[in-house]
Design a protein around this motif. Sequence first.
Motif, PDB file in Angstrom:
ATOM      1  N   ALA A   1      20.987  -5.716   3.331  1.00 51.23           N
ATOM      2  CA  ALA A   1      20.021  -6.180   4.327  1.00 51.23           C
ATOM      3  C   ALA A   1      19.327  -4.959   4.911  1.00 51.23           C
ATOM      4  O   ALA A   1      19.876  -4.291   5.794  1.00 51.23           O
ATOM      5  CB  ALA A   1      20.713  -6.993   5.415  1.00 51.23           C
TER       6      ALA A   1
ATOM      7  N   ASP B   1      16.946  -2.278   6.924  1.00 54.18           N
ATOM      8  CA  ASP B   1      16.259  -2.104   8.203  1.00 54.18           C
ATOM      9  C   ASP B   1      14.792  -1.785   7.924  1.00 54.18           C
ATOM     10  O   ASP B   1      14.378  -1.599   6.773  1.00 54.18           O
ATOM     11  CB  ASP B   1      16.897  -0.956   8.990  1.00 54.18           C
TER      12      ASP B   1
ATOM     13  N   THR C   1      14.620 -15.195   6.371  1.00 54.46           N
ATOM     14  CA  THR C   1      14.783 -16.172   7.443  1.00 54.46           C
ATOM     15  C   THR C   1      13.528 -17.019   7.572  1.00 54.46           C
ATOM     16  O   THR C   1      12.408 -16.555   7.333  1.00 54.46           O
ATOM     17  CB  THR C   1      15.061 -15.481   8.787  1.00 54.46           C
TER      18      THR C   1
ATOM     19  N   ASP D   1      24.180 -20.166   8.549  1.00 53.53           N
ATOM     20  CA  ASP D   1      22.857 -20.290   7.954  1.00 53.53           C
ATOM     21  C   ASP D   1      22.928 -21.199   6.731  1.00 53.53           C
ATOM     22  O   ASP D   1      23.920 -21.197   5.987  1.00 53.53           O
ATOM     23  CB  ASP D   1      22.323 -18.919   7.545  1.00 53.53           C
TER      24      ASP D   1
ATOM     25  N   VAL E   1      24.687 -13.945   3.216  1.00 53.97           N
ATOM     26  CA  VAL E   1      23.669 -12.949   3.562  1.00 53.97           C
ATOM     27  C   VAL E   1      23.561 -12.771   5.073  1.00 53.97           C
ATOM     28  O   VAL E   1      23.330 -11.655   5.564  1.00 53.97           O
ATOM     29  CB  VAL E   1      22.320 -13.357   2.942  1.00 53.97           C
ATOM     30  N   GLU E   2      23.745 -13.862   5.831  1.00 47.79           N
ATOM     31  CA  GLU E   2      23.642 -13.753   7.294  1.00 47.79           C
ATOM     32  C   GLU E   2      24.670 -12.789   7.863  1.00 47.79           C
ATOM     33  O   GLU E   2      24.436 -12.149   8.885  1.00 47.79           O
ATOM     34  CB  GLU E   2      23.796 -15.143   7.915  1.00 47.79           C
TER      35      GLU E   2
ATOM     36  N   GLN F   1      22.857  -9.549   7.640  1.00 47.87           N
ATOM     37  CA  GLN F   1      21.663  -9.472   8.488  1.00 47.87           C
ATOM     38  C   GLN F   1      22.027  -9.350   9.971  1.00 47.87           C
ATOM     39  O   GLN F   1      21.458  -8.536  10.682  1.00 47.87           O
ATOM     40  CB  GLN F   1      20.794 -10.721   8.283  1.00 47.87           C
TER      41      GLN F   1
ATOM     42  N   LYS G   1      22.642 -11.643  13.633  1.00 47.36           N
ATOM     43  CA  LYS G   1      21.679 -12.389  14.438  1.00 47.36           C
ATOM     44  C   LYS G   1      20.757 -11.486  15.247  1.00 47.36           C
ATOM     45  O   LYS G   1      19.615 -11.826  15.525  1.00 47.36           O
ATOM     46  CB  LYS G   1      22.416 -13.347  15.382  1.00 47.36           C
TER      47      LYS G   1
ATOM     48  N   ARG H   1      16.936  -7.808  10.914  1.00 52.58           N
ATOM     49  CA  ARG H   1      16.881  -7.678   9.452  1.00 52.58           C
ATOM     50  C   ARG H   1      16.575  -9.062   8.886  1.00 52.58           C
ATOM     51  O   ARG H   1      17.483  -9.809   8.520  1.00 52.58           O
ATOM     52  CB  ARG H   1      18.212  -7.159   8.909  1.00 52.58           C
ATOM     53  N   PRO H   2      15.315  -9.426   8.780  1.00 44.73           N
ATOM     54  CA  PRO H   2      14.954 -10.788   8.400  1.00 44.73           C
ATOM     55  C   PRO H   2      15.041 -11.080   6.900  1.00 44.73           C
ATOM     56  O   PRO H   2      14.762 -12.203   6.478  1.00 44.73           O
ATOM     57  CB  PRO H   2      13.510 -10.911   8.878  1.00 44.73           C
ATOM     58  N   CYS H   3      15.395 -10.097   6.095  1.00 43.25           N
ATOM     59  CA  CYS H   3      15.513 -10.341   4.662  1.00 43.25           C
ATOM     60  C   CYS H   3      16.719  -9.591   4.117  1.00 43.25           C
ATOM     61  O   CYS H   3      17.220  -8.644   4.743  1.00 43.25           O
ATOM     62  CB  CYS H   3      14.247  -9.925   3.916  1.00 43.25           C
ATOM     63  N   ALA H   4      17.185 -10.019   2.960  1.00 39.96           N
ATOM     64  CA  ALA H   4      18.316  -9.360   2.313  1.00 39.96           C
ATOM     65  C   ALA H   4      18.287  -9.695   0.830  1.00 39.96           C
ATOM     66  O   ALA H   4      17.676 -10.680   0.405  1.00 39.96           O
ATOM     67  CB  ALA H   4      19.639  -9.800   2.935  1.00 39.96           C
TER      68      ALA H   4
END
Length: 319
Positions: free
Chosen positions: A8, A10, A43, A147, A187-188, A191, A193, A197-200
């Motif tokens: 994930a 930054d 996300t 998620d 994945v969450e 990432q 909460k 980090r909105p993607c992975a």
Amino acid sequence: MAEISVVAPDGVPEVRAGDDLAGVLLPALRSADLADGDILVVTSKVVSKAEGRVVRGGREEWIDAETERLVARRGPMRIVRNRLGLTMAAAGVDASNVEGGSVVLLPEDPDASARALRAAIAERTGINVGVVVTDTAGRPWREGQTDIAIGAAGMVVLESFVGRTDAHGNELAVTAPAVADEIASAVELAQGKLGARPCALLRGRADLVLARGEDGAGARVLIRADGADLFGYGAREAVVRAATGDPADRAPFGSPVTAEELAAALGRAQIDTAAVAEDEVGCSSARRAIVEILAFAHGWQVVGDPKDGTDLRLQPCTP
């Protein structure tokens, strides 16, 4: 040895309406060395922001607008089935990480969003990835949230083991892992909460990624049809809906049960059944109100009025 890894990254900037989402995410993903067979997880919030789904107005009014059917209410909290067919708190309307007076709605079509992102990545990098769009949801009987996948493209979302046998020779009948949901939850963890980090990228399940040009059925196939779920309403709401008997409420209760099942339900309510046939049940009219409520909840209805006032005839409702 099986191995799955999640990265994930930054460094993803704030996403705004009209942004090229692939263009925003790819610079951060380069550090993860994007490769064929990877699964990109994003996300729903960043997808919604890029698609202009940040709207002005109060949260409650937007929950109303996004709701197809109220499932349960406890004080101010509402669990609803929203316009996407998802059953979740507040219809998925989110007031966090957005300026005051605004809320974020779920994407108009999360599967279409996933397809567009997958196509953009393939066009710019030549790399074939699967894409999952996620959101957070609670679970019946369990504290906390995880998620789940609300959109997907280019990947298997539901594996079926039906008909296969285990190590002891037992045939599997209903085993079907919701792998897209499992990926979303895994994945969450990376990432976080509050990690911005909105993607992975998840690596190690290339077997789930479809060939180039094949987008698959999407995450919508994970949603049970209204009435196919055993819990179409909350406990209190189910009682009220059955007592009200609005024909529009029949679907969440599911298809009509067999005559034997209805007779058994009436028996548990201490109502004697006079006759049972394939498509008709007779019973005493002494407690007619209760009979009608139970019949409605089980997909049956009272037909005609008894001439002598003693017996009721029940028949299954037509679709």
